[in-house]
Design a protein around this motif. Structure first.
Motif, PDB file in Angstrom:
ATOM      1  N   VAL A  28       0.880  -1.177   0.000  1.00 47.25           N
ATOM      2  CA  VAL A  28       0.000   0.000   0.000  1.00 47.25           C
ATOM      3  C   VAL A  28       0.908   1.215   0.000  1.00 47.25           C
ATOM      4  CG1 VAL A  28      -1.768   1.234   1.292  1.00 47.25           C
ATOM      5  CG2 VAL A  28      -1.776  -1.281   1.238  1.00 47.25           C
ATOM      6  N   TRP A  29       0.740   2.105  -0.962  1.00 45.62           N
ATOM      7  CA  TRP A  29       1.754   3.101  -1.238  1.00 45.62           C
ATOM      8  C   TRP A  29       1.168   4.485  -1.456  1.00 45.62           C
ATOM      9  CZ3 TRP A  29       2.107   5.456  -6.259  1.00 45.62           C
ATOM     10  CH2 TRP A  29       1.116   5.002  -7.165  1.00 45.62           C
ATOM     11  N   ALA A  30       2.047   5.459  -1.585  1.00 45.53           N
ATOM     12  CA  ALA A  30       1.669   6.826  -1.927  1.00 45.53           C
ATOM     13  C   ALA A  30       2.928   7.584  -2.328  1.00 45.53           C
ATOM     14  CB  ALA A  30       0.984   7.529  -0.749  1.00 45.53           C
ATOM     15  N   LEU A  31       2.736   8.748  -2.920  1.00 47.84           N
ATOM     16  CA  LEU A  31       3.850   9.668  -3.177  1.00 47.84           C
ATOM     17  C   LEU A  31       3.870  10.672  -2.033  1.00 47.84           C
ATOM     18  CD1 LEU A  31       3.545  10.358  -7.028  1.00 47.84           C
ATOM     19  CD2 LEU A  31       4.943   8.628  -5.847  1.00 47.84           C
ATOM     20  N   HIS A  32       4.602  10.342  -0.984  1.00 47.86           N
ATOM     21  CA  HIS A  32       4.560  11.155   0.231  1.00 47.86           C
ATOM     22  C   HIS A  32       5.300  12.479   0.081  1.00 47.86           C
ATOM     23  CE1 HIS A  32       2.552   8.046   2.509  1.00 47.86           C
ATOM     24  NE2 HIS A  32       3.386   7.171   1.989  1.00 47.86           N
ATOM     25  N   ASN A  33       6.061  12.622  -1.008  1.00 54.02           N
ATOM     26  CA  ASN A  33       6.736  13.899  -1.248  1.00 54.02           C
ATOM     27  C   ASN A  33       5.813  14.917  -1.906  1.00 54.02           C
ATOM     28  OD1 ASN A  33       6.813  12.156  -3.601  1.00 54.02           O
ATOM     29  ND2 ASN A  33       8.088  13.716  -4.572  1.00 54.02           N
ATOM     30  N   ARG A  34       4.652  14.467  -2.342  1.00 60.34           N
ATOM     31  CA  ARG A  34       3.724  15.368  -3.036  1.00 60.34           C
ATOM     32  C   ARG A  34       2.717  15.979  -2.054  1.00 60.34           C
ATOM     33  NH1 ARG A  34       5.089  17.828  -7.473  1.00 60.34           N
ATOM     34  NH2 ARG A  34       6.154  16.427  -8.921  1.00 60.34           N
ATOM     35  N   PRO A  35       2.706  17.290  -1.897  1.00 57.64           N
ATOM     36  CA  PRO A  35       1.712  17.926  -1.016  1.00 57.64           C
ATOM     37  C   PRO A  35       0.304  17.731  -1.563  1.00 57.64           C
ATOM     38  CG  PRO A  35       3.521  19.439  -1.506  1.00 57.64           C
ATOM     39  CD  PRO A  35       3.670  18.273  -2.445  1.00 57.64           C
ATOM     40  N   ALA A  36      -0.673  17.790  -0.668  1.00 60.87           N
ATOM     41  CA  ALA A  36      -2.074  17.695  -1.075  1.00 60.87           C
ATOM     42  C   ALA A  36      -2.375  18.754  -2.131  1.00 60.87           C
ATOM     43  CB  ALA A  36      -2.979  17.888   0.133  1.00 60.87           C
ATOM     44  N   GLY A  37      -3.068  18.342  -3.169  1.00 59.86           N
ATOM     45  CA  GLY A  37      -3.460  19.276  -4.221  1.00 59.86           C
ATOM     46  C   GLY A  37      -2.587  19.232  -5.454  1.00 59.86           C
ATOM     47  N   GLU A  38      -1.372  18.696  -5.337  1.00 60.43           N
ATOM     48  CA  GLU A  38      -0.474  18.615  -6.482  1.00 60.43           C
ATOM     49  C   GLU A  38      -0.753  17.360  -7.303  1.00 60.43           C
ATOM     50  OE1 GLU A  38       3.647  18.973  -5.651  1.00 60.43           O
ATOM     51  OE2 GLU A  38       3.489  21.016  -4.846  1.00 60.43           O
ATOM     52  N   VAL A  39      -0.418  17.423  -8.576  1.00 57.66           N
ATOM     53  CA  VAL A  39      -0.585  16.275  -9.469  1.00 57.66           C
ATOM     54  C   VAL A  39       0.495  15.242  -9.195  1.00 57.66           C
ATOM     55  CG1 VAL A  39      -0.443  15.514 -11.875  1.00 57.66           C
ATOM     56  CG2 VAL A  39      -1.717  17.592 -11.297  1.00 57.66           C
ATOM     57  N   TRP A  40       0.095  13.980  -9.121  1.00 61.02           N
ATOM     58  CA  TRP A  40       1.049  12.873  -9.088  1.00 61.02           C
ATOM     59  C   TRP A  40       1.410  12.546 -10.538  1.00 61.02           C
ATOM     60  CZ3 TRP A  40      -0.294   8.522  -5.073  1.00 61.02           C
ATOM     61  CH2 TRP A  40      -0.461   9.098  -3.803  1.00 61.02           C
ATOM     62  N   THR A  41       2.656  12.762 -10.905  1.00 55.33           N
ATOM     63  CA  THR A  41       3.037  12.589 -12.299  1.00 55.33           C
ATOM     64  C   THR A  41       3.174  11.118 -12.656  1.00 55.33           C
ATOM     65  OG1 THR A  41       5.428  12.625 -11.909  1.00 55.33           O
ATOM     66  CG2 THR A  41       4.308  14.765 -12.163  1.00 55.33           C
TER      67      THR A  41
END
Length: 357
Positions: free
Chosen positions: A30-43
């Motif tokens: 179970v994962w996420a892009l934790h460097n991306r703040p809420a509201g930003e696009v996950w590329t």
């Protein structure tokens, strides 16, 4: 049930994929892009890099936790449409990596609240602890200082979110529970068509703890609230993450009953135990039923009776044997938890086979 294990990514977790691979029955992370703040696009590039790492160890990336919802969406501000459009792009990009479930929450300001990240238990292990009187009387900034002092990034307590804490509290003075419900419905009606197109289930996580903290509105905290939530849409993408620990902190919540009632809408299950005290405090314990106040044995039985084929993960564990790890997310106790859950599941399987003979 399909067993998974939460992983915070290379360089951001004390636990490695190679270690997770040695836990019996774990099929995905179970994962996420934790460097991306809420509201930003996950590329797409960032997403596919995580997929490359998972593929190398034989794990799927079916479950994302979480693509965080920007505070402006929860507040219903005019800027929310921009952030919702970004969310849609992120959904399409995680679908390219095979995502089938996106866990998210709609908790204002704080995703979760604890007053001690390493409270010692009788056996010498430590665990996440909630002291009700302390929360009722402390300054939120004091809590922020305590929660962000572990050395690890803390989902739900990101710096860019916390630097706006005073403004956020002020903004929520004009947002009550009904308005928060309205803002959640607006978000869902925008997101669910995209989720359907990408064959993704949007699975909301209950409030943790399941009551108001610092007078902020909380709405996903009981069986009746879940009923209201699921009635918003009959979309196959409109689903639930049922967390036994979050809901279980309130002894009035009957988790096995919720599972039996909502099983067909549960896309993702967090299973963990908490010990509740009469004064409103609670501490997280081992997954073993007898160690806490949550009926883990009956919870697994309810999932088994329902023929649950969704995703499960052991939720927060204790910190054992002097393990240096992210609060609640060490290797050892979550691995022990998995084996306890498998033991219960296998026992119910055996019981069914004997009954059929």
């Amino acid at each position: 049930m399909q067993m998974t294990f939460r992983w915070y990514g290379e360089g951001n977790d004390s636990v490695t994929l190679e270690q997770i691979k040695q836990i019996p029955g774990v099929e995905g992370v179970v994962w996420a892009l934790h460097n991306r703040p809420a509201g930003e696009v996950w590329t797409e590039e960032e997403v596919m890099e995580v997929k490359k790492q998972a593929d190398a160890n034989g794990f799927h990336l079916d479950v994302v936790e979480s693509i965080n919802v920007h505070e402006d969406i929860k507040l219903g501000r005019s800027s929310r449409d921009e952030y919702i459009e970004n969310y849609k792009i992120s959904l399409r990009n995680v679908a390219k990596a095979g995502a089938k479930v996106v866990c998210f929450n709609f908790m204002p300001v704080f995703d979760w609240t604890r007053t001690d990240l390493y409270k010692e238990l009788e056996d010498g292990s430590t665990a996440l602890f909630y002291e009700k009187s302390k929360v009722d009387n402390m300054d939120p900034n004091e809590l922020i200082s305590q929660t962000t002092s572990s050395g690890y990034t803390m989902p739900g307590w990101e710096p860019e979110r916390l630097k706006m804490i005073t403004e956020s509290f002020k903004a929520y003075e004009s947002v009550d529970e009904e308005q928060l419900w309205n803002n959640l419905e607006y978000f869902l009606h925008e997101i669910l068509p995209i989720a359907e197109e990408e064959d993704i289930k949007m699975a909301i996580h209950p409030d943790d703890p399941p009551w108001s903290v610092f007078n902020l509105p909380r709405i996903i905290n009981s069986e009746s609230a879940i009923e209201r939530y699921l009635a918003i849409s009959d979309s196959p993408s409109h689903c639930l993450t049922l967390c036994s620990g979050s809901l279980g902190a309130n002894p009035d919540n009957d988790i096995p009953q919720m599972i039996r009632r909502f099983a067909d809408r549960i896309a993702f299950a967090h299973i963990r135990n908490v010990r509740i005290y009469d004064n409103g405090n609670f501490i997280e314990t081992s997954h073993r039923t007898q160690d806490g106040s949550v009926p883990i044995d009956d919870i697994v039985k309810a999932y088994h009776e329902a023929g649950f084929k969704g995703y499960v993960r052991p939720d927060h564990g204790r910190h054992l044997w002097k393990e240096d790890c992210r609060p609640g997310y060490g290797l050892y106790d979550r691995a022990l938890g998995i084996m306890y859950l498998w033991g219960l599941w296998d026992a119910y399987e055996l019981e069914n086979r004997k009954g059929a003979e």
